[in-house]
Design a protein around this motif. Sequence first.
Motif, PDB file in Angstrom:
ATOM      1  N   ILE A  66      31.494 -29.694  57.036  1.00  0.00           N
ATOM      2  CA  ILE A  66      32.123 -30.882  57.606  1.00  0.00           C
ATOM      3  C   ILE A  66      33.177 -30.365  58.571  1.00  0.00           C
ATOM      4  CG2 ILE A  66      33.496 -32.954  57.184  1.00  0.00           C
ATOM      5  CD1 ILE A  66      32.168 -33.142  54.422  1.00  0.00           C
ATOM      6  N   PRO A  67      33.007 -30.617  59.878  1.00  0.00           N
ATOM      7  CA  PRO A  67      33.964 -30.125  60.857  1.00  0.00           C
ATOM      8  C   PRO A  67      35.277 -30.902  60.809  1.00  0.00           C
ATOM      9  CG  PRO A  67      32.325 -31.492  61.949  1.00  0.00           C
ATOM     10  CD  PRO A  67      31.913 -31.373  60.502  1.00  0.00           C
ATOM     11  N   ASN A  68      36.338 -30.261  61.281  1.00  0.00           N
ATOM     12  CA  ASN A  68      37.654 -30.895  61.397  1.00  0.00           C
ATOM     13  C   ASN A  68      38.144 -31.487  60.086  1.00  0.00           C
ATOM     14  OD1 ASN A  68      37.691 -30.294  64.211  1.00  0.00           O
ATOM     15  ND2 ASN A  68      36.346 -32.036  64.535  1.00  0.00           N
ATOM     16  N   ALA A  69      37.884 -30.761  58.988  1.00  0.00           N
ATOM     17  CA  ALA A  69      38.322 -31.216  57.672  1.00  0.00           C
ATOM     18  C   ALA A  69      38.542 -30.005  56.772  1.00  0.00           C
ATOM     19  CB  ALA A  69      37.279 -32.145  57.057  1.00  0.00           C
ATOM     20  N   LEU A  70      39.620 -30.018  56.012  1.00  0.00           N
ATOM     21  CA  LEU A  70      39.904 -28.988  55.013  1.00  0.00           C
ATOM     22  C   LEU A  70      39.867 -29.692  53.657  1.00  0.00           C
ATOM     23  CD1 LEU A  70      42.839 -27.216  56.886  1.00  0.00           C
ATOM     24  CD2 LEU A  70      40.449 -26.477  56.738  1.00  0.00           C
ATOM     25  N   LEU A  71      38.747 -29.520  52.940  1.00  0.00           N
ATOM     26  CA  LEU A  71      38.461 -30.327  51.753  1.00  0.00           C
ATOM     27  C   LEU A  71      38.298 -29.485  50.494  1.00  0.00           C
ATOM     28  CD1 LEU A  71      35.686 -32.452  53.488  1.00  0.00           C
ATOM     29  CD2 LEU A  71      38.077 -33.104  53.178  1.00  0.00           C
ATOM     30  N   THR A  72      38.653 -30.057  49.359  1.00  0.00           N
ATOM     31  CA  THR A  72      38.354 -29.452  48.061  1.00  0.00           C
ATOM     32  C   THR A  72      36.871 -29.712  47.777  1.00  0.00           C
ATOM     33  OG1 THR A  72      38.811 -31.457  46.818  1.00  0.00           O
ATOM     34  CG2 THR A  72      40.693 -29.957  47.227  1.00  0.00           C
ATOM     35  N   PRO A  73      36.309 -29.047  46.763  1.00  0.00           N
ATOM     36  CA  PRO A  73      34.906 -29.318  46.421  1.00  0.00           C
ATOM     37  C   PRO A  73      34.644 -30.801  46.107  1.00  0.00           C
ATOM     38  CG  PRO A  73      35.609 -27.292  45.385  1.00  0.00           C
ATOM     39  CD  PRO A  73      36.840 -27.910  45.991  1.00  0.00           C
ATOM     40  N   GLU A 159      23.161 -20.902  39.528  1.00  0.00           N
ATOM     41  CA  GLU A 159      23.584 -21.243  40.888  1.00  0.00           C
ATOM     42  C   GLU A 159      25.039 -20.835  41.117  1.00  0.00           C
ATOM     43  OE1 GLU A 159      22.689 -25.143  43.375  1.00  0.00           O
ATOM     44  OE2 GLU A 159      24.081 -25.574  41.756  1.00  0.00           O
ATOM     45  N   LEU A 160      25.304 -20.280  42.293  1.00  0.00           N
ATOM     46  CA  LEU A 160      26.669 -20.058  42.753  1.00  0.00           C
ATOM     47  C   LEU A 160      26.873 -20.994  43.936  1.00  0.00           C
ATOM     48  CD1 LEU A 160      27.043 -16.159  42.806  1.00  0.00           C
ATOM     49  CD2 LEU A 160      27.885 -17.753  41.092  1.00  0.00           C
ATOM     50  N   ILE A 161      27.934 -21.781  43.876  1.00  0.00           N
ATOM     51  CA  ILE A 161      28.268 -22.659  44.992  1.00  0.00           C
ATOM     52  C   ILE A 161      29.591 -22.174  45.554  1.00  0.00           C
ATOM     53  CG2 ILE A 161      28.798 -25.003  45.738  1.00  0.00           C
ATOM     54  CD1 ILE A 161      27.079 -25.993  43.396  1.00  0.00           C
ATOM     55  N   LEU A 162      29.542 -21.718  46.780  1.00  0.00           N
ATOM     56  CA  LEU A 162      30.706 -21.169  47.457  1.00  0.00           C
ATOM     57  C   LEU A 162      31.160 -22.164  48.516  1.00  0.00           C
ATOM     58  CD1 LEU A 162      32.039 -18.333  47.163  1.00  0.00           C
ATOM     59  CD2 LEU A 162      30.820 -17.712  49.218  1.00  0.00           C
ATOM     60  N   LEU A 163      32.377 -22.679  48.371  1.00  0.00           N
ATOM     61  CA  LEU A 163      32.941 -23.611  49.329  1.00  0.00           C
ATOM     62  C   LEU A 163      34.133 -22.949  49.982  1.00  0.00           C
ATOM     63  CD1 LEU A 163      33.023 -27.210  49.522  1.00  0.00           C
ATOM     64  CD2 LEU A 163      35.334 -26.308  49.290  1.00  0.00           C
ATOM     65  N   GLN A 164      34.235 -23.063  51.293  1.00  0.00           N
ATOM     66  CA  GLN A 164      35.310 -22.408  52.030  1.00  0.00           C
ATOM     67  C   GLN A 164      35.988 -23.390  52.963  1.00  0.00           C
ATOM     68  OE1 GLN A 164      33.944 -19.551  54.853  1.00  0.00           O
ATOM     69  NE2 GLN A 164      35.988 -18.967  55.486  1.00  0.00           N
ATOM     70  N   GLN A 165      37.307 -23.522  52.824  1.00  0.00           N
ATOM     71  CA  GLN A 165      38.115 -24.207  53.820  1.00  0.00           C
ATOM     72  C   GLN A 165      38.551 -23.113  54.785  1.00  0.00           C
ATOM     73  OE1 GLN A 165      41.579 -25.794  51.960  1.00  0.00           O
ATOM     74  NE2 GLN A 165      40.449 -27.118  50.566  1.00  0.00           N
ATOM     75  N   GLY A 166      38.231 -23.237  56.052  1.00  0.00           N
ATOM     76  CA  GLY A 166      38.591 -22.173  56.984  1.00  0.00           C
ATOM     77  C   GLY A 166      39.103 -22.691  58.293  1.00  0.00           C
ATOM     78  N   SER A 167      40.053 -21.946  58.867  1.00  0.00           N
ATOM     79  CA  SER A 167      40.504 -22.250  60.223  1.00  0.00           C
ATOM     80  C   SER A 167      40.660 -20.946  60.983  1.00  0.00           C
ATOM     81  CB  SER A 167      41.815 -23.046  60.213  1.00  0.00           C
ATOM     82  OG  SER A 167      42.860 -22.332  59.612  1.00  0.00           O
ATOM     83  N   ASN A 168      40.330 -21.016  62.257  1.00  0.00           N
ATOM     84  CA  ASN A 168      40.377 -19.829  63.101  1.00  0.00           C
ATOM     85  C   ASN A 168      40.858 -20.213  64.486  1.00  0.00           C
ATOM     86  OD1 ASN A 168      40.008 -17.465  64.453  1.00  0.00           O
ATOM     87  ND2 ASN A 168      37.814 -17.720  64.672  1.00  0.00           N
ATOM     88  N   PHE A 169      42.106 -19.942  64.750  1.00  0.00           N
ATOM     89  CA  PHE A 169      42.670 -20.155  66.077  1.00  0.00           C
ATOM     90  C   PHE A 169      43.002 -18.827  66.723  1.00  0.00           C
ATOM     91  CE2 PHE A 169      43.403 -24.031  63.740  1.00  0.00           C
ATOM     92  CZ  PHE A 169      43.066 -25.008  64.640  1.00  0.00           C
ATOM     93  N   VAL A 170      42.918 -17.737  65.955  1.00  0.00           N
ATOM     94  CA  VAL A 170      43.297 -16.409  66.437  1.00  0.00           C
ATOM     95  C   VAL A 170      42.258 -15.829  67.373  1.00  0.00           C
ATOM     96  CG1 VAL A 170      43.824 -14.053  65.715  1.00  0.00           C
ATOM     97  CG2 VAL A 170      44.658 -15.978  64.373  1.00  0.00           C
ATOM     98  N   HIS A 171      40.975 -15.886  67.011  1.00  0.00           N
ATOM     99  CA  HIS A 171      39.921 -15.217  67.774  1.00  0.00           C
ATOM    100  C   HIS A 171      39.310 -16.090  68.858  1.00  0.00           C
ATOM    101  CE1 HIS A 171      40.029 -11.807  65.143  1.00  0.00           C
ATOM    102  NE2 HIS A 171      39.969 -12.608  64.096  1.00  0.00           N
ATOM    103  N   ARG A 172      39.880 -17.233  69.125  1.00  0.00           N
ATOM    104  CA  ARG A 172      39.291 -18.157  70.097  1.00  0.00           C
ATOM    105  C   ARG A 172      39.539 -17.734  71.544  1.00  0.00           C
ATOM    106  NH1 ARG A 172      35.307 -20.409  67.737  1.00  0.00           N
ATOM    107  NH2 ARG A 172      35.881 -21.638  65.967  1.00  0.00           N
ATOM    108  N   GLN A 173      40.508 -16.872  71.792  1.00  0.00           N
ATOM    109  CA  GLN A 173      40.817 -16.480  73.161  1.00  0.00           C
ATOM    110  C   GLN A 173      40.661 -14.979  73.332  1.00  0.00           C
ATOM    111  OE1 GLN A 173      44.713 -18.032  73.856  1.00  0.00           O
ATOM    112  NE2 GLN A 173      44.044 -20.144  73.765  1.00  0.00           N
ATOM    113  N   GLY A 174      39.484 -14.480  72.999  1.00  0.00           N
ATOM    114  CA  GLY A 174      39.198 -13.056  73.180  1.00  0.00           C
ATOM    115  C   GLY A 174      39.598 -12.233  72.012  1.00  0.00           C
TER     116      GLY A 174
END
Length: 174
Positions: A66-73, A159-174
Motif C-alpha cells: 500500500i503506497p503512501n502509508a505506514l501501517l501495522t499488520p 507460513e512466514l508473513i513479513l510486513l515492512q513499513q519503509g521510507s526512503n528519501f536518502v537514495h532518491r537523488q543519486g
Amino acid sequence: MHTTALKKSIPLISLPVIRAVCGIRFTAMSPNKAFVEVRSDTGTWELRAFDCEQVHARIIGKVEFIPNALLTPEEFEAREDEIQLGFPEQVSDYATSRIRILLPEDHHFMIAGRSVDFSDKIYLNGKLVAEIGTPGETRETTIPETASVYITTDPVGGELILLQQGSNFVHRQG
C-alpha cells in the motif's frame, strides 16, 4: 527483474525479500551453498518442497503493498481493498509491503539483511521484530540508519508473513 534492477530497488522493497533470502535456512547455513532464484508475481513464495538443505533461495518478484502509508499488520489487513501488487519504489517514497513465504513447519529459519541509510519497521507474523531508523512520510520525519538484522523463526502454520513499513528519501537523488 534482473540483478541490476534488483540492486536499484533494494532501498524500498527488496529489504524484506533479501532478509528472507539471505538467511532462509538458519540450521543449514553454509558458505559453500549455491543460490537458486525463486520467482513470484503474486507476493507469495512456495518453498515447502525447496531443498533448503542443499541450496539457498534468492526470492525475487512482486510484493503486496500500500503506497503512501505506514501501517501495522492489522491496519494493512483492514485496508485490503487498497493493496497493490508490484514494486512500491516505483510508486512512492514510503509504503507498507508484505510478502508470504510458505515453508516446511518442522524447520527453523533465519531472516537476515542489511539496511544502508534506510528506515523501516519489520513485522514477522504480526509481531514487531526490528526497527531500523524511523520511517516517515517526509524527508524531515524520516530518520535513516544503517543496520544488520538477524532474526531466527519458525513458520506459523507453514507460513512466514513479513510486513515492512519503509521510507526512503536518502537514495532518491543519486
